[in-house]
Design a protein around this motif. Structure first.
Motif, PDB file in Angstrom:
ATOM      1  N   ARG A   1       2.103   1.053   3.720  1.00 27.03           N
ATOM      2  CA  ARG A   1       3.141   0.119   3.308  1.00 27.03           C
ATOM      3  C   ARG A   1       2.767  -1.245   3.870  1.00 27.03           C
ATOM      4  O   ARG A   1       3.643  -2.077   3.988  1.00 27.03           O
ATOM      5  CB  ARG A   1       4.504   0.592   4.008  1.00 27.03           C
ATOM      6  CG  ARG A   1       5.028   1.897   3.507  1.00 27.03           C
ATOM      7  CD  ARG A   1       5.481   1.892   2.029  1.00 27.03           C
ATOM      8  NE  ARG A   1       6.210   3.235   1.635  1.00 27.03           N
ATOM      9  CZ  ARG A   1       5.640   4.085   0.858  1.00 27.03           C
ATOM     10  NH1 ARG A   1       4.572   3.770   0.403  1.00 27.03           N
ATOM     11  NH2 ARG A   1       6.244   5.031   0.435  1.00 27.03           N
TER      12      ARG A   1
ATOM     13  N   LYS B   1      -1.541   0.440  -9.829  1.00 31.51           N
ATOM     14  CA  LYS B   1      -0.175   0.752  -9.598  1.00 31.51           C
ATOM     15  C   LYS B   1       0.072   2.075  -9.107  1.00 31.51           C
ATOM     16  O   LYS B   1       0.723   2.443  -8.104  1.00 31.51           O
ATOM     17  CB  LYS B   1       0.639   0.959 -10.917  1.00 31.51           C
ATOM     18  CG  LYS B   1       0.864  -0.527 -11.690  1.00 31.51           C
ATOM     19  CD  LYS B   1       1.694  -0.360 -12.904  1.00 31.51           C
ATOM     20  CE  LYS B   1       1.989  -1.788 -13.250  1.00 31.51           C
ATOM     21  NZ  LYS B   1       2.837  -1.676 -14.563  1.00 31.51           N
ATOM     22  N   SER B   2      -0.947   3.185  -9.185  1.00 33.30           N
ATOM     23  CA  SER B   2      -0.894   4.610  -8.579  1.00 33.30           C
ATOM     24  C   SER B   2      -1.160   4.524  -7.141  1.00 33.30           C
ATOM     25  O   SER B   2      -0.753   5.511  -6.469  1.00 33.30           O
ATOM     26  CB  SER B   2      -1.601   5.417  -9.341  1.00 33.30           C
ATOM     27  OG  SER B   2      -2.997   5.318  -9.098  1.00 33.30           O
ATOM     28  N   LYS B   3      -1.851   3.383  -6.520  1.00 34.85           N
ATOM     29  CA  LYS B   3      -2.237   3.384  -5.530  1.00 34.85           C
ATOM     30  C   LYS B   3      -1.220   2.327  -4.460  1.00 34.85           C
ATOM     31  O   LYS B   3      -1.220   2.221  -3.165  1.00 34.85           O
ATOM     32  CB  LYS B   3      -3.684   2.842  -5.015  1.00 34.85           C
ATOM     33  CG  LYS B   3      -4.486   3.624  -5.803  1.00 34.85           C
ATOM     34  CD  LYS B   3      -4.781   5.165  -4.835  1.00 34.85           C
ATOM     35  CE  LYS B   3      -5.860   5.861  -5.630  1.00 34.85           C
ATOM     36  NZ  LYS B   3      -6.139   6.882  -4.873  1.00 34.85           N
ATOM     37  N   THR B   4      -0.237   1.794  -5.032  1.00 37.02           N
ATOM     38  CA  THR B   4       0.422   0.731  -4.576  1.00 37.02           C
ATOM     39  C   THR B   4       2.173   1.204  -4.973  1.00 37.02           C
ATOM     40  O   THR B   4       2.390   1.849  -5.784  1.00 37.02           O
ATOM     41  CB  THR B   4       0.535  -0.600  -4.919  1.00 37.02           C
ATOM     42  OG1 THR B   4       0.533  -0.605  -6.658  1.00 37.02           O
ATOM     43  CG2 THR B   4      -1.168  -1.077  -4.350  1.00 37.02           C
ATOM     44  N   ASP B   5       3.034   0.501  -4.095  1.00 31.84           N
ATOM     45  CA  ASP B   5       4.321   0.517  -4.491  1.00 31.84           C
ATOM     46  C   ASP B   5       5.012  -0.955  -4.643  1.00 31.84           C
ATOM     47  O   ASP B   5       4.346  -1.795  -3.989  1.00 31.84           O
ATOM     48  CB  ASP B   5       5.219   1.215  -3.357  1.00 31.84           C
ATOM     49  CG  ASP B   5       5.011   2.629  -3.336  1.00 31.84           C
ATOM     50  OD1 ASP B   5       4.909   3.170  -4.290  1.00 31.84           O
ATOM     51  OD2 ASP B   5       5.088   3.369  -2.079  1.00 31.84           O
TER      52      ASP B   5
ATOM     53  N   CYS C   1       0.936  -0.876   0.016  1.00 34.37           N
ATOM     54  CA  CYS C   1       0.005  -0.075   0.215  1.00 34.37           C
ATOM     55  C   CYS C   1       0.954   1.288  -0.183  1.00 34.37           C
ATOM     56  O   CYS C   1       1.950   1.275   0.863  1.00 34.37           O
ATOM     57  CB  CYS C   1      -1.022   0.010   1.181  1.00 34.37           C
ATOM     58  SG  CYS C   1      -1.928   1.405   1.369  1.00 34.37           S
ATOM     59  N   GLN C   2       0.567   2.150  -0.973  1.00 28.84           N
ATOM     60  CA  GLN C   2       1.408   3.396  -0.897  1.00 28.84           C
ATOM     61  C   GLN C   2       1.183   4.213   0.206  1.00 28.84           C
ATOM     62  O   GLN C   2       2.144   4.882   0.687  1.00 28.84           O
ATOM     63  CB  GLN C   2       1.018   4.087  -2.245  1.00 28.84           C
ATOM     64  CG  GLN C   2       1.909   4.875  -2.585  1.00 28.84           C
ATOM     65  CD  GLN C   2       1.567   5.796  -3.916  1.00 28.84           C
ATOM     66  OE1 GLN C   2       0.518   6.171  -4.051  1.00 28.84           O
ATOM     67  NE2 GLN C   2       2.462   5.814  -4.970  1.00 28.84           N
ATOM     68  N   LYS C   3       0.255   4.410   0.963  1.00 33.39           N
ATOM     69  CA  LYS C   3      -0.098   4.953   2.116  1.00 33.39           C
ATOM     70  C   LYS C   3       0.436   4.488   3.482  1.00 33.39           C
ATOM     71  O   LYS C   3       1.317   5.122   3.993  1.00 33.39           O
ATOM     72  CB  LYS C   3      -1.594   5.205   2.210  1.00 33.39           C
ATOM     73  CG  LYS C   3      -2.038   5.945   3.210  1.00 33.39           C
ATOM     74  CD  LYS C   3      -3.504   6.374   3.477  1.00 33.39           C
ATOM     75  CE  LYS C   3      -3.864   7.140   4.637  1.00 33.39           C
ATOM     76  NZ  LYS C   3      -5.402   7.302   4.696  1.00 33.39           N
TER      77      LYS C   3
END
Length: 117
Positions: free
Chosen positions: A12, A109-113, A8-10
């Motif tokens: 992790r 993809k834009s919400k995850t790393d 999760c990008q927010k």
């Protein structure tokens, strides 16, 4: 083979990894290295999603799908509730080359790393 971890990008939180799930491209081929993570079937089209095989799901995704009776719904991070993807077992979308139906479960993809270990 490189181990892939999608977080999760927010917050992790690890949403999926190649240890426990099959991370796929738009043609349902398993992603095994960095060469297949950027483009879809057309080298000029960026792939916006990570696809997850419905046969090997992380428990949190399986729970979300079962809550919606394997129909259609959104996936939110179990740690921070950020919307990170969706699933659709009702309709079938085709990839840009129009030859393959996209896998039903995806993470955006834009919400995850992505991490390679």
């Amino acid at each position: 083979m490189t181990n892939i971890s999608i977080k999760c990008q927010k917050c992790r939180f690890e949403l999926a990894s190649s240890d426990s799930s099959s991370i796929l491209d738009c043609h349902e081929k398993q992603i095994q290295n960095t060469a297949r993570v950027t483009y879809s079937c057309n080298d000029n089209v960026m792939e916006n999603n990570w696809y997850i095989s419905s046969t090997t799901l992380p428990e949190w995704i399986n729970s979300s799908i079962e809550e919606d009776d394997w129909q259609k719904g959104k996936l939110t991070c179990p740690n921070c509730n950020l919307r990170v993807g969706s699933f659709d077992f009702v309709g079938g979308m085709k990839c840009p080359c129009k030859k393959y139906v996209l896998p039903q479960i995806h993470l955006v993809k834009s919400k995850t790393d992505i991490y390679f270990r």
